[in-house]
Design a protein around this motif. Sequence first.
Motif, PDB file in Angstrom:
ATOM      1  N   THR A   1      10.822  21.236 -61.595  1.00 23.55           N
ATOM      2  CA  THR A   1       9.898  20.464 -62.429  1.00 23.55           C
ATOM      3  C   THR A   1       8.689  21.300 -62.813  1.00 23.55           C
ATOM      4  OG1 THR A   1      10.592  18.428 -61.312  1.00 23.55           O
ATOM      5  CG2 THR A   1       8.562  18.334 -62.599  1.00 23.55           C
ATOM      6  N   ARG A   2       8.196  22.097 -61.874  1.00 22.28           N
ATOM      7  CA  ARG A   2       7.060  22.975 -62.180  1.00 22.28           C
ATOM      8  C   ARG A   2       7.440  24.000 -63.263  1.00 22.28           C
ATOM      9  NH1 ARG A   2       6.247  24.254 -57.464  1.00 22.28           N
ATOM     10  NH2 ARG A   2       4.692  22.673 -56.947  1.00 22.28           N
ATOM     11  N   ASP A   3       8.663  24.484 -63.218  1.00 14.42           N
ATOM     12  CA  ASP A   3       9.130  25.402 -64.269  1.00 14.42           C
ATOM     13  C   ASP A   3       9.171  24.712 -65.630  1.00 14.42           C
ATOM     14  OD1 ASP A   3       9.340  27.644 -62.738  1.00 14.42           O
ATOM     15  OD2 ASP A   3      11.511  27.851 -62.882  1.00 14.42           O
ATOM     16  N   LEU A   4       9.553  23.435 -65.632  1.00 16.89           N
ATOM     17  CA  LEU A   4       9.572  22.701 -66.903  1.00 16.89           C
ATOM     18  C   LEU A   4       8.183  22.615 -67.516  1.00 16.89           C
ATOM     19  CD1 LEU A   4      12.009  19.714 -66.129  1.00 16.89           C
ATOM     20  CD2 LEU A   4      12.491  21.775 -67.466  1.00 16.89           C
ATOM     21  N   THR A   5       7.161  22.474 -66.663  1.00 19.44           N
ATOM     22  CA  THR A   5       5.788  22.425 -67.191  1.00 19.44           C
ATOM     23  C   THR A   5       5.380  23.779 -67.769  1.00 19.44           C
ATOM     24  OG1 THR A   5       4.714  23.010 -65.076  1.00 19.44           O
ATOM     25  CG2 THR A   5       5.166  20.674 -65.484  1.00 19.44           C
ATOM     26  N   LEU A   6       5.975  24.850 -67.266  1.00 17.46           N
ATOM     27  CA  LEU A   6       5.729  26.176 -67.848  1.00 17.46           C
ATOM     28  C   LEU A   6       6.463  26.317 -69.170  1.00 17.46           C
ATOM     29  CD1 LEU A   6       6.067  28.402 -64.639  1.00 17.46           C
ATOM     30  CD2 LEU A   6       3.959  27.761 -65.808  1.00 17.46           C
ATOM     31  N   PHE A   7       7.689  25.803 -69.212  1.00 18.54           N
ATOM     32  CA  PHE A   7       8.484  25.885 -70.444  1.00 18.54           C
ATOM     33  C   PHE A   7       7.827  25.128 -71.601  1.00 18.54           C
ATOM     34  CE2 PHE A   7      12.402  26.254 -67.511  1.00 18.54           C
ATOM     35  CZ  PHE A   7      12.315  27.637 -67.508  1.00 18.54           C
TER      36      PHE A   7
END
Length: 399
Positions: A232-238
Amino acid sequence: RVEEDLRNLSIEFKKKYPEVLDATERALTTLKTMREMYVADKMRKSGQQKEDVKIPQSSDILAPYILACNYADANPKLLLLALNGIQMLISFEMIPPSDVKNLLRVFGIQAASGKPELQLKILQMLLHLANLLSANEDLVDYLTESTIRGFLSLTLSMCDDKNSVSVSTTALATIRQIISIIMDPLSTSVSVSITVVNKKSSSNNRTTTSSSPLSYSREVKDGFVKSATSFTRDLTLFIRGNDGEWCRGVQISQNSAFDLLDYIMTSWSNVFLMIPSFQSLVKESIFLALKPGLRDLQEDFANLVMKEGVTSAASLTSRVVRLARTFMINFSSNGFLEEIDTIVTLMVHNLRSDFDFNPGNSSYSPRSPRNSNGSFSDGEKEKEPQSPATAMMGVIGSL
């Protein structure tokens, strides 16, 4: 059937890839031994016990297929033959769970080829493998954080396939299902905890316990929590156009990232509300990623219109607004009042109309003043151009 498939594989690969032929011969020898073991085990059992006898597993049977899939430049028809063989072994549950990481490695090689027929086959097997590991208490321990990251990274790499809409669509659907595998047990645990607390408060002498279909260990659940929060944290980066940190080397479109993040927050809001690490994730990652998107909504809309057109700009804008809506609906609780207040303020701020939009030349300009009687000045067109705020209100209204 397995023996026949191995022989076909050896015939097709023997000329150019002799090592596959050698591995196939070893696999056939092992298969004969496994068949004898299976028959002997069946003979020792009686009644219902015979039905419980499982086909033995062996890395030797998988080896020739793994070797065949190591070649990125092999004939696609041969590679599809090898992938079909792996799918058969998965269906028969003949692959040791310890070999899953090796499978993910060769799947990555073939997914990078960009050949839709191979990618679709790989996506089918990824979901089958993930379901197989999660549905068995003896196998779920192999669904570690590293393995989950392998599943999600590989599937993400096919999400924005520009050569095939069917691949990208299937990849997004597969990711949602893999996410469900790790999020559903967490949601069940939260629901059970709430039920037990409610029962205890209503009766001092009676408590109710419940459990999910599978009783996962704390170590497994902790791995799921870490995987879900990292993803989920990666999605916020994406959604900010950055590379992922957990799924390294993978980048997906902002639209796909917004869709996945909205799906996770909507489907498992109880997990985000009740588990401390998810609560922190909402405040420290999701909100901080959403805030600049709302703050610069009009400016980003204007810039994207000039670069890619109204349709593309409206598509991204609608996703930003939808995620804000999801946030307000699901997290209007005491723990997130400050974040909700900021989101509402930014949403209201974006209803202003500071610019005019002229779709004809994709330009923005300050609003032209009218005469005192309300008519346009000389030279102005009778119809006023649509402003970014008006365009975005149309998008918001369609949600």
